[in-house]
Each structure stands twice: as structure tokens, then as C-alpha cells.
Design an enzyme around this catalytic site. Sequence first.
Site, short mmCIF file in Angstrom:
data_model
loop_
_atom_site.label_atom_id
_atom_site.label_comp_id
_atom_site.label_asym_id
_atom_site.label_seq_id
_atom_site.Cartn_x
_atom_site.Cartn_y
_atom_site.Cartn_z
CD GLU A 430 -1.50 -0.44 3.60
OE1 GLU A 430 -2.67 -0.08 3.38
OE2 GLU A 430 -1.15 -0.90 4.70
CG ASP A 454 -3.51 3.57 3.27
OD1 ASP A 454 -3.74 4.77 3.46
OD2 ASP A 454 -3.77 2.69 4.10
CB CYS A 501 -7.65 -6.47 1.06
SG CYS A 501 -6.16 -5.68 1.64
C1 PEP Z 1 -6.10 -0.15 2.07
O1 PEP Z 1 -5.33 0.75 2.41
O2 PEP Z 1 -6.46 -0.35 0.89
C2 PEP Z 1 -6.69 -1.05 3.08
C3 PEP Z 1 -7.39 -2.11 2.73
O3 PEP Z 1 -6.49 -0.75 4.38
P1 PEP Z 1 -7.22 0.41 5.18
O4 PEP Z 1 -8.38 0.89 4.35
O5 PEP Z 1 -7.63 -0.20 6.48
O6 PEP Z 1 -6.14 1.44 5.34
MG MG Z 2 -4.41 0.78 4.33
#
Ligand code: PEP
Ligand code: MG
Length: 582
Positions: A430, A454, A501
Site C-alpha cells: 500500500e 492507501d 483488499c
Molecule cells: C487499504 O489501504 O487499501 C486497506 C485495505 O487498508 P485500510 O483501508 O484499512 O487502510
Molecule cells: Mg491501508
Amino acid sequence: MLKGIAVSKGISIGKAHILDRSKLCILKQVIDSKNIDREVIRFRTAVEQTKKQMQETKKKASRIASKYSIILDTYTLLLDDDILVKDTINKIQKEKVNAEWAITETLNKSLLLFDNINDDYLKGKRDDLELVVHGVIKNLLGHSQNSLADIQNPVILITHTLNPSDTISIPRQYVLGLATEVGGKTSHVGIFASALGIPSVVGIKSLTEKINTGDQLIIDGINGHIITNPTQKTLERYKKKQLEHKKYEEKLLIDIERPTVTNDGFRVKLMANIESTHEIKSLKKFGAEGVGLYRTEFLYLSSPTLPTESDLYDNFKKAVQEITPRPITIRTLDIGMDKQLAFFESNEEDNPALGLRGIRMSLANPEHFTLQLRAILRASLHGEVKIMYPMISDLREIIEANSILNKIKIDMREKQIPFDENIEIGVMIETPSAAICCDQILEEVDFISIGTNDLIQYLLAVDRMNEQVAHLYQPYNPAILRTLKNIFDNAQAVGKKVSICGEIGGDPLATLFLLGLGNLDTLSMDPHSIPHVKKIINQSSIKDAKQFTKQLLKLNSTDEINCFLIDEMRKRYPLDFQESQI
Ligand code: PEP
Ligand code: MG
């Protein structure tokens, strides 16, 4: 019609409830002309009551420190101030608004005067003024804060923002819809609302000033609109739309257990992102094949004290047992940025998104990181568990985290505490540096999962929480697509598959493109999105997807890409990409 950013699909119709936590959490209400005098008396009583309280506190304080009692005198003087009291009364009478709202408006106007003052003494007066007004509001409300727990009827929640701990206390049965002033596509308010299936729109400027508690509202979480006090005709139209959307979603759930496989045999795993163990029960309904991302931060945010190893173990064990025989990936603490914890010492950061968050925070607090890893390892005995580190920006962080993990394993073996010896370790990709070096990273870990939320923020240098730049937060910017392609190619070169994800994984508009990258393993998403994505994959062929992706990667601008995605997806899957569903 107020325009914002759609973050959780669906239509909701209901009465507004304003909850303004950013300021003093007051509801704006319109007062009937005949009740204006009563409202003024109510206000005057609250002012007198506050003065009395100040004097009582002064008496107590004078025994402790005479200096402090003098300060309290200046507070009382502020309440004798003609401007503050008079302006507020004028507002109540002219604008026919409630006293809480009127005094807040007066306060905000007065605070503007302090903005350009450089004198520290006078600046201190600014805080005094706020404090005094807060005291009056407390007396008007009868309690200090308007809390989410006070909501006892189905409403549409209108607020400046909700911090994560507020978000998790949303009384689901009473919140039909949600709209906030702050937030972008991937802010945690949106992610949570979506997980709860609450139609939501975020990023509407001055929203709390444009709506009154009790207004009839329509939240269009599909197109990102709010309609205030709609006409009967509009209301009927939206009721129809609401029904159609519901029917479409119900249809998607039929035969949900069938595997997700393209019509030329390419298999993709669809999993759920969860924020709490309560969500696990409903995952089967959406056809989730496991949990691809358990965001453990909310476990901490909902707890008054730092969870112990035993608290963490109990929670993880419960999650694992409920999801078994399906797998679960537990992400180690990703605290920092928008999710701050009082338990860990952290200095005020100018750039929290670039500061001590994710794995950096864990490596800076190795004792707690150790507890977390031990709890996950112990829970691994009860099912198929994977560990995932967030916010990796340097290979060394993985080596350091793994070295801590290995020490824990040695210790547990010595103490004969059983755990899954084959537990897989993965990282989130990320940050741009992790994306560029993912082939090297893959030599240290068993799997990678792309956190596009991110990754987009860092690649495009656009704060994902900031509604002022929300228009620049464009998932389908060519730089993002190329970066994804590079990650997939790098992984392919070392014979590995890739999981996603971030929110892109749950956007049906992106499904064919992601399939076409070739070596996709898992898409993990808000569980509500699984049925739609599944339907797209089951109607696709990998051959067509690869062609589609190749064409898409040739386009030069975000606009071209967005148009291509909408046009081509509509052509291929007309029923799934009707105007109202994108
Ligand atoms: C992301 O950054 O894509 C992620 C799945 O984590 P979060 O949204 O919890 O930062
Ligand atoms: Mg993230």
C-alpha cells in the site's frame, strides 16, 4: 439536491437527525413563532445557571488557588457580555432557531475575530470564550454531549464527521442512512457504513448548516446525492428506485454458494473485509469464502483500556472458530493517521499519514506487537489463520517483524504452547516503495495483498480523508492502473499470485480489469459487494478480460478510463450496470 461522494450503496428515506460532534454537538431546530419567548427565557436561565456554577466552582477553587478563582471571575464577566448574550437572543428571535444553535453561531462569529491576532494573552481569551459557551450549552442540553446512543427512532444521521469510536457505536436499527461533511471514498466512516449496509454519502460541505433536524431526506447512496424535503413526485420516484435496488440485491443472493469461476475456468476467491467479529455471522449470506482482511484496530478503539494478550486471544479465537473451515487473515494493528490510540505515546504529527502508523507503530512498541502476534499464533490452532503486516515501506520492516515473530515462536515451542507451524505471513502492498519492490518482498513472505485505498493516497499524493481534494482521489488514474499491472507482473515473474483488499477489489466496475491482470488470487471486500462482483466474474472469460485490460492500459487519462470502463461494462453486462447502479 446536495452532491457528495457515494460510499455505501442503497437508498434511504427518513427524517434528519443532526449530530455535530466536531463542534459542540448541537441540533439545529426551527422554533415555532409562538415559542420564541419561551426559548429566550430558556436561554437566559441557562446563562444564569452557568454563572452560578462558575461562582460555586470559584468558591471551591479559591481554597486551592486564588489565581484560578480570578480566572473564573473573568469567565463570569464574559457571560455578562452584552454581545454574546444579546446577539444570541437576536438570532433566536430573528431566525427562529433553538438557543443551542444560536449561541454556537454567535460563538463562531466571535471566534473569527481572534483568527488574526498574534497576542498569546488575547488568543487565550478565545479558549475562555469557547469554554464558557460550552458551559451554557451543557445546561441547555441538560447533558454534555449529544450522543449516538440517544437515538431511539429510525433517522438519517447528519454529522460533520464520525470518529471511528463513534462509528462503531452506531445503533444500526435506528440509522437508516448517513451523511457527513468530511470524508472521502475510502474514509473509515464509509467503510463501516458500507459494512453495516447503511446507504451513505460523505464529503458534503456545510451539510449540518443546510439541514434541520426533522427535515425529510432522501439519501441516494448510489449516485451520491441527498435530496432535502422532496416533493411527493420525487419521493414516489425514489421509493420505486429503492424497491428496484432491493430486488436486484436480493436476486444476487440466489445461489450465492456456487463457486466464483469465469466461463473459461479461471477461479477467483472472494473474501470479506471485516472490522469486528460481529460481522462474521452474516458473511455466509453474501457468499464470502473467508475473511481476507480483519482490521483489528476497531477492537482497540472500542476498548477503554489497552487490550491484553488474553483479550486479543479471546477475540481472535472467536473470529477463527466462527469462520472455520474458511480462512481468516488477521492484520496486525494499523493504528495512526485517522485512527489514533491514547494507549501508545505518540507526539502530535504534522503528517500523520506519513508518520508512525501501521507496522512502524508496532515496531516502535515491540512489547505490544509481541502480545498481538502471540495472540494470533495461539488462535491459529483453531482454524486457518494468516498474519498480515500493514503499511510496509521497506523490506527491513518485514525482516524485523518476522524476527520478532520467530522469537515468539521459539518461546512458545519451549513453553509447549501449540500454534499452527505452517501459518502464512503476508504483507499489504500500500506504499509506492512496496509496490515497486514487491518481487523482493515476495521472497520474504508467503503472500501479498494490495491495499489500494492507501496506495492511491500515496501514489497520487491525495489525502484519502480530505474532502477538499476528494475530486483528485481517482482510483482509475492511469498511474494506479500501471502500478497494479507492475505489481501483478513482478509477482508473476516469481511465480506468485496477487490478492487485493482495497476498495477497488469490491468495485464491479474494476472486476474485468483486475481479472485481466492474469494472476489474481483473491479479492477481499466489503461483504455486501461480493454478490455483484461474483456475478460479473461468473459471466466473464479470462480471454476477454485480458484483451479488455490491454486496451484499458493504453488509455491516457482518468476521464478516458472512466468512460471506457462504464461504456464497456454496460455493453457486456447491461443488467448489472444500469445508470442507477454505478
Ligand atoms: C487499504 O489501504 O487499501 C486497506 C485495505 O487498508 P485500510 O483501508 O484499512 O487502510
Ligand atoms: Mg491501508
